[in-house]
Design a protein around this motif. Structure first.
Motif, short mmCIF file in Angstrom:
data_model
loop_
_atom_site.label_atom_id
_atom_site.label_comp_id
_atom_site.label_asym_id
_atom_site.label_seq_id
_atom_site.Cartn_x
_atom_site.Cartn_y
_atom_site.Cartn_z
N GLY A 92 -8.26 9.57 41.07
CA GLY A 92 -6.67 10.30 40.21
C GLY A 92 -7.06 11.41 39.45
N LEU A 93 -6.03 11.57 38.44
CA LEU A 93 -5.71 12.50 37.63
C LEU A 93 -6.79 12.45 36.72
CD1 LEU A 93 -2.69 15.08 37.98
CD2 LEU A 93 -4.99 15.34 39.72
N LEU A 94 -6.27 11.01 36.49
CA LEU A 94 -7.06 10.16 35.25
C LEU A 94 -8.48 10.71 35.46
CD1 LEU A 94 -5.25 7.34 33.91
CD2 LEU A 94 -5.62 9.70 32.59
N GLY A 95 -8.96 10.61 36.59
CA GLY A 95 -10.68 10.06 37.13
C GLY A 95 -11.22 11.90 36.71
N LEU A 96 -10.72 12.95 36.13
CA LEU A 96 -10.56 14.50 35.61
C LEU A 96 -11.44 14.37 34.07
CD1 LEU A 96 -7.77 16.22 36.26
CD2 LEU A 96 -10.34 16.07 37.62
N GLU A 97 -11.02 12.97 33.52
CA GLU A 97 -11.79 12.52 31.87
C GLU A 97 -12.71 12.66 31.23
OE1 GLU A 97 -9.85 9.75 30.51
OE2 GLU A 97 -7.63 11.38 29.55
N ALA A 98 -13.25 12.39 32.60
CA ALA A 98 -14.68 12.37 32.90
C ALA A 98 -15.60 13.72 32.81
CB ALA A 98 -15.25 10.89 33.78
N LEU A 99 -14.92 14.28 33.30
CA LEU A 99 -15.40 15.83 33.83
C LEU A 99 -15.56 16.59 32.41
CD1 LEU A 99 -14.75 16.70 37.54
CD2 LEU A 99 -16.70 15.37 36.28
N ILE A 100 -14.50 16.67 31.13
CA ILE A 100 -14.03 17.18 30.66
C ILE A 100 -15.61 17.16 29.43
CG2 ILE A 100 -12.42 17.63 28.21
CD1 ILE A 100 -10.30 16.13 30.20
N GLU A 101 -15.49 16.49 28.97
CA GLU A 101 -17.16 16.52 27.96
C GLU A 101 -18.32 17.55 28.38
OE1 GLU A 101 -18.10 12.88 26.14
OE2 GLU A 101 -15.87 12.83 25.79
N LYS A 102 -18.12 17.68 29.72
CA LYS A 102 -19.04 17.77 30.59
C LYS A 102 -19.32 19.64 30.58
CE LYS A 102 -20.61 14.16 32.59
NZ LYS A 102 -21.21 13.37 34.21
N GLU A 103 -18.01 20.24 30.56
CA GLU A 103 -17.54 21.32 31.44
C GLU A 103 -17.67 22.01 30.26
OE1 GLU A 103 -16.43 24.30 32.57
OE2 GLU A 103 -16.63 22.74 33.84
N PRO A 104 -18.74 23.01 30.29
CA PRO A 104 -18.40 24.01 28.87
C PRO A 104 -17.24 25.54 28.31
CG PRO A 104 -19.87 25.30 30.73
CD PRO A 104 -19.37 23.73 31.53
N GLN A 113 -7.95 18.80 31.06
CA GLN A 113 -7.03 17.49 30.23
C GLN A 113 -5.54 17.48 30.12
OE1 GLN A 113 -8.84 15.75 27.39
NE2 GLN A 113 -6.97 14.64 27.89
N MET A 114 -5.09 18.75 30.27
CA MET A 114 -3.86 18.38 30.85
C MET A 114 -3.66 17.83 31.98
SD MET A 114 -2.34 22.48 29.90
CE MET A 114 -0.43 22.61 29.32
N LEU A 115 -4.07 18.22 33.02
CA LEU A 115 -4.17 17.56 34.45
C LEU A 115 -4.08 15.86 34.16
CD1 LEU A 115 -5.94 19.46 37.19
CD2 LEU A 115 -3.33 19.73 36.02
N ALA A 116 -5.25 15.44 33.49
CA ALA A 116 -5.83 14.34 32.96
C ALA A 116 -4.68 13.52 32.20
CB ALA A 116 -6.83 13.72 32.25
N GLY A 118 -1.39 14.28 32.54
CA GLY A 118 0.07 13.25 33.91
C GLY A 118 0.89 14.99 33.56
N ASN A 119 0.96 16.14 33.23
CA ASN A 119 1.22 17.54 33.02
C ASN A 119 2.07 18.25 34.25
OD1 ASN A 119 1.81 18.09 29.88
ND2 ASN A 119 -0.25 17.54 30.16
N GLU A 120 2.62 18.15 34.83
CA GLU A 120 3.24 18.61 36.11
C GLU A 120 3.07 19.83 36.48
OE1 GLU A 120 7.14 18.82 36.51
OE2 GLU A 120 7.49 17.21 36.66
N GLY A 121 1.96 20.52 37.56
CA GLY A 121 1.09 22.50 37.53
C GLY A 121 2.32 23.36 36.59
N GLY A 122 3.70 23.26 36.30
CA GLY A 122 4.17 24.19 35.82
C GLY A 122 3.93 23.92 34.64
N SER A 123 3.62 23.38 34.25
CA SER A 123 3.28 23.19 32.29
C SER A 123 2.47 23.54 32.60
CB SER A 123 3.63 22.21 32.18
OG SER A 123 5.12 20.86 31.88
N VAL A 124 0.90 23.31 33.29
CA VAL A 124 -0.36 23.61 33.37
C VAL A 124 -0.09 25.27 33.83
CG1 VAL A 124 -2.04 23.70 34.08
CG2 VAL A 124 -0.89 21.77 34.62
N ARG A 125 0.57 26.35 34.36
CA ARG A 125 0.60 27.27 34.49
C ARG A 125 1.34 28.29 33.49
NH1 ARG A 125 0.31 30.76 39.24
NH2 ARG A 125 0.70 28.58 40.14
N GLU A 126 2.05 28.03 32.53
CA GLU A 126 2.47 27.77 31.97
C GLU A 126 1.72 28.00 30.47
OE1 GLU A 126 6.67 28.03 28.92
OE2 GLU A 126 6.65 26.86 30.97
N ALA A 127 1.08 26.98 29.95
CA ALA A 127 -0.13 26.92 28.93
C ALA A 127 -1.02 27.80 29.16
CB ALA A 127 -0.21 25.67 28.60
#
Length: 248
Positions: A92-104, A113-116, A118-127
């Motif tokens: 699930g999208l919450l599983g992405l949190e484990a990758l955030i700290e490793k991403e440079p 972080q926005m995906l984890a 729960g933000n929708e795709g449109g909000s992620v794109r806009e930001a």
């Protein structure tokens, strides 16, 4: 390492100095302290007058891109996005949190972080597009300081030439001083035009090319993150993102 920049500098200088030598001239004839001070000092002064401090600092930091370009491995970035997609489908999208700290990359971290969260795709794109446009405009403005120097230096060279001729006219009665004034007049023009066309304008163009390449990389990231948010199959995401690759 960008070897084309090194070759370009050596070839440009070699052509000018070699042609001068071939004609029977000497390198020492092109060395003129007053002309260097007038052209470089005047050009730098004009550039600093028009440039905000933060833009100037960013432009100086970007100079290293001439020889060490920022990373731009789009294939590796696509594979990283596929890994994110597989993780999201598995946990699930919450599983992405484990990758955030490793991403440079801060840009990628923000998107993940926005995906984890729960933000929708449109909000992620806009930001992310706001971040993308702001970074692009800042870096383009920074690269334009060298473009401005390329515009100023020929004019400053002409000023140096006129100053040299003024010196000549003031010393017509003393032939021993005429040579230095005439040399400054012509060499200042060479410096102004040469610096603009051999260095400043090419530097600005190359930095802009790197900025646009970074924009393309971030657009790829945005499209990949949106596809993950929409739950697309990793294989379909890979096929879509391969359209960003520009390989013959």
């Amino acid at each position: 390492m960008d070897y084309l920049s090194i070759v370009g500098i050596l070839l440009g200088l070699g052509a000018i100095l070699g042609g001068n030598w071939w004609e029977g001239g000497h390198v020492s004839s092109l060395a003129n302290g007053p002309a260097i001070v007038i052209v470089l000092g005047g050009t730098l002064g004009a550039m600093l007058l028009q440039t905000p401090w933060v833009t100037f600092v960013r432009g100086m930091k970007m100079l290293k891109w001439l020889f060490v370009p920022p990373p731009l491995d789009l294939r590796a970035q696509i594979q990283k996005i596929i890994t994110w997609s597989s993780q999201a489908r598995k946990d699930g999208l919450l599983g992405l949190e484990a990758l955030i700290e490793k991403e440079p990359d801060p840009f990628c971290r923000k998107g993940l972080q926005m995906l984890a969260d729960g933000n929708e795709g449109g909000s992620v794109r806009e930001a992310l597009e706001v971040d993308l446009q702001a970074a692009e405009q800042f870096d383009i403005h920074a690269s334009k300081i060298f473009e401005a120097m390329g515009g100023y230096s020929p004019t400053i060279g002409i000023i140096g030439a006129v100053m040299g001729l003024i010196h000549v006219m003031q010393n017509l009665s003393d032939p021993s001083k005429l040579g230095a004034g005439i040399a400054t007049a012509f060499v200042a023009t060479v410096y102004g035009v040469g610096l603009a066309n051999l260095f400043f304008l090419p530097i600005a163009a190359k930095l802009k090319a790197h900025v646009h390449a970074q924009v393309q990389r971030r657009e790829l990231i945005i499209e990949g993150l949106i596809a993950i948010a929409e739950g697309e199959n990793p294989r379909n995401i890979e096929l879509k993102l391969e359209g960003f690759l520009q390989e013959s």
